[in-house]
Design a protein around this motif. Structure first.
Motif, PDB file in Angstrom:
ATOM      1  N   PHE A 168     -10.969-115.731 -21.553  1.00 13.23           N
ATOM      2  CA  PHE A 168     -11.493-114.545 -22.212  1.00 13.23           C
ATOM      3  C   PHE A 168     -10.567-113.350 -21.992  1.00 13.23           C
ATOM      4  CE2 PHE A 168     -15.463-116.928 -21.934  1.00 13.23           C
ATOM      5  CZ  PHE A 168     -16.125-116.572 -23.096  1.00 13.23           C
ATOM      6  N   HIS A 169      -9.665-113.465 -21.029  1.00  7.99           N
ATOM      7  CA  HIS A 169      -8.886-112.317 -20.566  1.00  7.99           C
ATOM      8  C   HIS A 169      -7.449-112.391 -21.075  1.00  7.99           C
ATOM      9  CE1 HIS A 169     -12.335-111.480 -18.102  1.00  7.99           C
ATOM     10  NE2 HIS A 169     -12.261-112.700 -17.583  1.00  7.99           N
ATOM     11  N   ASP A 170      -7.083-111.423 -21.890  1.00  8.29           N
ATOM     12  CA  ASP A 170      -5.752-111.385 -22.490  1.00  8.29           C
ATOM     13  C   ASP A 170      -4.662-111.442 -21.426  1.00  8.29           C
ATOM     14  OD1 ASP A 170      -7.878-110.036 -23.940  1.00  8.29           O
ATOM     15  OD2 ASP A 170      -6.418-109.448 -25.446  1.00  8.29           O
ATOM     16  N   GLU A 171      -4.872-110.721 -20.323  1.00  2.00           N
ATOM     17  CA  GLU A 171      -3.832-110.639 -19.311  1.00  2.00           C
ATOM     18  C   GLU A 171      -3.609-111.979 -18.608  1.00  2.00           C
ATOM     19  OE1 GLU A 171      -7.686-109.172 -17.383  1.00  2.00           O
ATOM     20  OE2 GLU A 171      -6.664-108.970 -19.313  1.00  2.00           O
ATOM     21  N   ALA A 172      -4.657-112.785 -18.491  1.00  4.03           N
ATOM     22  CA  ALA A 172      -4.504-114.110 -17.880  1.00  4.03           C
ATOM     23  C   ALA A 172      -3.693-115.031 -18.789  1.00  4.03           C
ATOM     24  CB  ALA A 172      -5.868-114.715 -17.580  1.00  4.03           C
ATOM     25  N   ILE A 173      -3.945-114.929 -20.099  1.00  5.91           N
ATOM     26  CA  ILE A 173      -3.173-115.703 -21.068  1.00  5.91           C
ATOM     27  C   ILE A 173      -1.700-115.289 -21.030  1.00  5.91           C
ATOM     28  CG2 ILE A 173      -2.791-116.053 -23.544  1.00  5.91           C
ATOM     29  CD1 ILE A 173      -5.170-117.609 -22.468  1.00  5.91           C
ATOM     30  N   ALA A 174      -1.460-114.001 -21.024  1.00  3.37           N
ATOM     31  CA  ALA A 174      -0.088-113.502 -20.995  1.00  3.37           C
ATOM     32  C   ALA A 174       0.619-113.920 -19.710  1.00  3.37           C
ATOM     33  CB  ALA A 174      -0.077-111.977 -21.143  1.00  3.37           C
ATOM     34  N   GLU A 175      -0.117-113.929 -18.589  1.00  5.57           N
ATOM     35  CA  GLU A 175       0.490-114.269 -17.307  1.00  5.57           C
ATOM     36  C   GLU A 175       0.901-115.729 -17.246  1.00  5.57           C
ATOM     37  OE1 GLU A 175       1.646-113.724 -13.155  1.00  5.57           O
ATOM     38  OE2 GLU A 175       1.635-112.577 -15.014  1.00  5.57           O
ATOM     39  N   ILE A 176       0.038-116.630 -17.675  1.00  7.33           N
ATOM     40  CA  ILE A 176       0.432-118.039 -17.597  1.00  7.33           C
ATOM     41  C   ILE A 176       1.538-118.355 -18.599  1.00  7.33           C
ATOM     42  CG2 ILE A 176      -1.261-119.068 -19.196  1.00  7.33           C
ATOM     43  CD1 ILE A 176      -1.569-121.256 -16.868  1.00  7.33           C
ATOM     44  N   SER A 177       1.560-117.650 -19.713  1.00 11.21           N
ATOM     45  CA  SER A 177       2.656-117.821 -20.666  1.00 11.21           C
ATOM     46  C   SER A 177       3.977-117.369 -20.064  1.00 11.21           C
ATOM     47  CB  SER A 177       2.372-117.046 -21.958  1.00 11.21           C
ATOM     48  OG  SER A 177       1.220-117.549 -22.603  1.00 11.21           O
ATOM     49  N   ARG A 178       3.924-116.312 -19.272  1.00 11.85           N
ATOM     50  CA  ARG A 178       5.129-115.825 -18.594  1.00 11.85           C
ATOM     51  C   ARG A 178       5.605-116.816 -17.538  1.00 11.85           C
ATOM     52  NH1 ARG A 178       6.615-113.419 -13.997  1.00 11.85           N
ATOM     53  NH2 ARG A 178       4.497-113.412 -13.128  1.00 11.85           N
ATOM     54  N   LEU A 179       4.637-117.387 -16.794  1.00 13.87           N
ATOM     55  CA  LEU A 179       4.981-118.301 -15.706  1.00 13.87           C
ATOM     56  C   LEU A 179       5.402-119.678 -16.194  1.00 13.87           C
ATOM     57  CD1 LEU A 179       1.997-117.433 -13.345  1.00 13.87           C
ATOM     58  CD2 LEU A 179       4.408-116.874 -12.931  1.00 13.87           C
ATOM     59  N   LEU A 180       4.871-120.075 -17.348  1.00 15.81           N
ATOM     60  CA  LEU A 180       5.064-121.434 -17.832  1.00 15.81           C
ATOM     61  C   LEU A 180       5.447-121.398 -19.309  1.00 15.81           C
ATOM     62  CD1 LEU A 180       4.649-124.167 -16.342  1.00 15.81           C
ATOM     63  CD2 LEU A 180       2.409-124.292 -17.427  1.00 15.81           C
ATOM     64  N   PRO A 181       6.695-121.075 -19.613  1.00 14.50           N
ATOM     65  CA  PRO A 181       7.119-120.990 -21.015  1.00 14.50           C
ATOM     66  C   PRO A 181       6.822-122.287 -21.764  1.00 14.50           C
ATOM     67  CG  PRO A 181       8.799-120.088 -19.568  1.00 14.50           C
ATOM     68  CD  PRO A 181       7.784-120.738 -18.679  1.00 14.50           C
ATOM     69  N   GLY A 182       6.281-122.128 -22.963  1.00 13.86           N
ATOM     70  CA  GLY A 182       5.951-123.290 -23.772  1.00 13.86           C
ATOM     71  C   GLY A 182       4.526-123.768 -23.636  1.00 13.86           C
ATOM     72  N   VAL A 183       3.770-123.202 -22.683  1.00 14.44           N
ATOM     73  CA  VAL A 183       2.372-123.593 -22.517  1.00 14.44           C
ATOM     74  C   VAL A 183       1.566-123.189 -23.749  1.00 14.44           C
ATOM     75  CG1 VAL A 183       1.667-121.440 -21.374  1.00 14.44           C
ATOM     76  CG2 VAL A 183       0.393-123.548 -20.926  1.00 14.44           C
ATOM     77  N   ARG A 184       0.610-124.035 -24.145  1.00 15.22           N
ATOM     78  CA  ARG A 184      -0.289-123.706 -25.251  1.00 15.22           C
ATOM     79  C   ARG A 184      -1.482-122.934 -24.701  1.00 15.22           C
ATOM     80  NH1 ARG A 184      -2.755-128.019 -26.834  1.00 15.22           N
ATOM     81  NH2 ARG A 184      -2.063-129.265 -25.058  1.00 15.22           N
ATOM     82  N   THR A 185      -1.828-121.844 -25.360  1.00 17.04           N
ATOM     83  CA  THR A 185      -2.905-120.997 -24.852  1.00 17.04           C
ATOM     84  C   THR A 185      -3.908-120.659 -25.946  1.00 17.04           C
ATOM     85  OG1 THR A 185      -1.594-119.001 -25.240  1.00 17.04           O
ATOM     86  CG2 THR A 185      -1.488-119.980 -23.020  1.00 17.04           C
ATOM     87  N   ALA A 186      -5.132-120.358 -25.497  1.00 17.23           N
ATOM     88  CA  ALA A 186      -6.216-120.017 -26.421  1.00 17.23           C
ATOM     89  C   ALA A 186      -6.973-118.814 -25.878  1.00 17.23           C
ATOM     90  CB  ALA A 186      -7.169-121.199 -26.575  1.00 17.23           C
ATOM     91  N   LEU A 187      -7.205-117.833 -26.729  1.00 18.15           N
ATOM     92  CA  LEU A 187      -8.015-116.679 -26.358  1.00 18.15           C
ATOM     93  C   LEU A 187      -9.449-116.942 -26.798  1.00 18.15           C
ATOM     94  CD1 LEU A 187      -8.081-113.771 -25.195  1.00 18.15           C
ATOM     95  CD2 LEU A 187      -7.710-112.954 -27.531  1.00 18.15           C
ATOM     96  N   ILE A 188     -10.397-116.781 -25.869  1.00 16.71           N
ATOM     97  CA  ILE A 188     -11.807-117.025 -26.159  1.00 16.71           C
ATOM     98  C   ILE A 188     -12.474-115.711 -26.531  1.00 16.71           C
ATOM     99  CG2 ILE A 188     -13.951-118.052 -25.308  1.00 16.71           C
ATOM    100  CD1 ILE A 188     -12.273-119.349 -23.067  1.00 16.71           C
ATOM    101  N   GLY A 189     -13.332-115.756 -27.537  1.00 21.84           N
ATOM    102  CA  GLY A 189     -14.096-114.577 -27.937  1.00 21.84           C
ATOM    103  C   GLY A 189     -15.575-114.880 -27.996  1.00 21.84           C
ATOM    104  N   SER A 190     -16.379-114.046 -27.326  1.00 15.37           N
ATOM    105  CA  SER A 190     -17.832-114.177 -27.396  1.00 15.37           C
ATOM    106  C   SER A 190     -18.401-113.049 -28.246  1.00 15.37           C
ATOM    107  CB  SER A 190     -18.453-114.164 -26.003  1.00 15.37           C
ATOM    108  OG  SER A 190     -19.854-114.299 -26.085  1.00 15.37           O
ATOM    109  N   ARG A 191     -18.301-111.829 -27.748  1.00 16.08           N
ATOM    110  CA  ARG A 191     -18.690-110.656 -28.529  1.00 16.08           C
ATOM    111  C   ARG A 191     -17.396-109.996 -29.008  1.00 16.08           C
ATOM    112  NH1 ARG A 191     -23.536-107.967 -24.821  1.00 16.08           N
ATOM    113  NH2 ARG A 191     -24.903-109.820 -24.857  1.00 16.08           N
ATOM    114  N   TYR A 192     -16.969-110.394 -30.168  1.00 17.01           N
ATOM    115  CA  TYR A 192     -15.652-109.992 -30.659  1.00 17.01           C
ATOM    116  C   TYR A 192     -15.770-109.427 -32.075  1.00 17.01           C
ATOM    117  CZ  TYR A 192     -16.173-114.428 -33.090  1.00 17.01           C
ATOM    118  OH  TYR A 192     -16.660-115.450 -33.869  1.00 17.01           O
ATOM    119  N   GLY A 193     -14.722-108.740 -32.479  1.00 17.62           N
ATOM    120  CA  GLY A 193     -14.604-108.268 -33.848  1.00 17.62           C
ATOM    121  C   GLY A 193     -13.314-108.796 -34.445  1.00 17.62           C
TER     122      GLY A 193
END
Length: 227
Positions: free
Chosen positions: A128-153
């Motif tokens: 759910f957290h953008d910064e967690a997605i960005a961090e693992i992408s930085r640490l592990l280039p090429g990793v596939r990531t997904a952003l989760i939205g519950s109450r989103y626009g």
């Protein structure tokens, strides 16, 4: 791409969630992907549990972060199951995994395991957290990531792109055609959750989503043919 059926915490509608029993049942039912949740114990073990504390799903109490792995192992997670660590799940089932992380610390711990075991192709990391997605992408280039939205626009698409995610996992109760169209324009894969009824399944198929996260294995049997 084929329509994916993703087992929510295994098959939590019929087995104790986030346990090896639930994950094995998901694989035996023919689901395509297993979704699970990760937290760090007091001694930094990467344990599989949804909540930040153990109260709801075990016979114990208190935050995971304040208990060691040995203490967590002593708890009953349902039907005699124990709280697994992430690497046990990797060894127990062969399916692709979608691993949800809650914070930056979990991102760093997961990146270490994924690099050590060469899991980039097998594990998609969600949060759910953008910064967690960005961090693992930085640490592990090429990793596939997904952003989760519950109450989103509609901003969920822009956020996903900015964080480097390739997928959005969206609460179907808030899903709109505008969000779907915007995600497609951004070349994002779209997964709907939680899809537990035929009406919900018809909705995600009508919107031409790429997959559905479900609590029940029977969704798998009709998911490919419902429109």
């Amino acid at each position: 791409m084929n329509f994916l059926t993703i087992g929510h915490r295994g098959v939590m509608g019929v087995e104790p969630e986030n346990t090896l029993r639930s994950f094995v049942a998901a694989e035996q039912a023919g689901l395509d992907v297993i979704e699970l949740d990760l937290h760090l114990s007091k001694d930094r073990a990467l344990v599989v549990m949804h909540d930040a504390d153990v109260d709801r799903t075990t016979d114990g109490t208190g935050p995971i972060a304040e208990q060691t792995l040995d203490e967590l192992r002593a708890l009953d997670a349902g039907l005699g199951e124990r709280i697994p660590v992430f690497e046990e799940v990797l060894d127990a089932v062969g399916l692709p995994l979608q691993a949800e992380i809650k914070d930056l610390a979990a991102a760093r711990a997961l990146a270490e395991v994924m690099e050590r075991r060469n899991l980039t192709a097998r594990v998609e990391v969600s949060s759910f957290h953008d910064e967690a997605i960005a961090e693992i992408s930085r640490l592990l280039p090429g990793v596939r990531t997904a952003l989760i939205g519950s109450r989103y626009g509609t901003d969920i698409v822009e956020r996903a792109v900015e964080a480097g995610a390739t997928t959005v996992c969206l609460n179907i109760r808030r899903l709109t055609l505008e969000v779907v169209e915007n995600a497609r324009k951004a070349d994002l894969r779209i997964i709907g959750w939680v899809v537990n009824t035929q009406d919900q399944l018809r909705l995600v198929r009508a919107l031409e989503l790429d997959g559905a996260t479900t609590d029940y294995p029977e969704i798998r049997r009709t998911g490919r043919f419902t429109a």
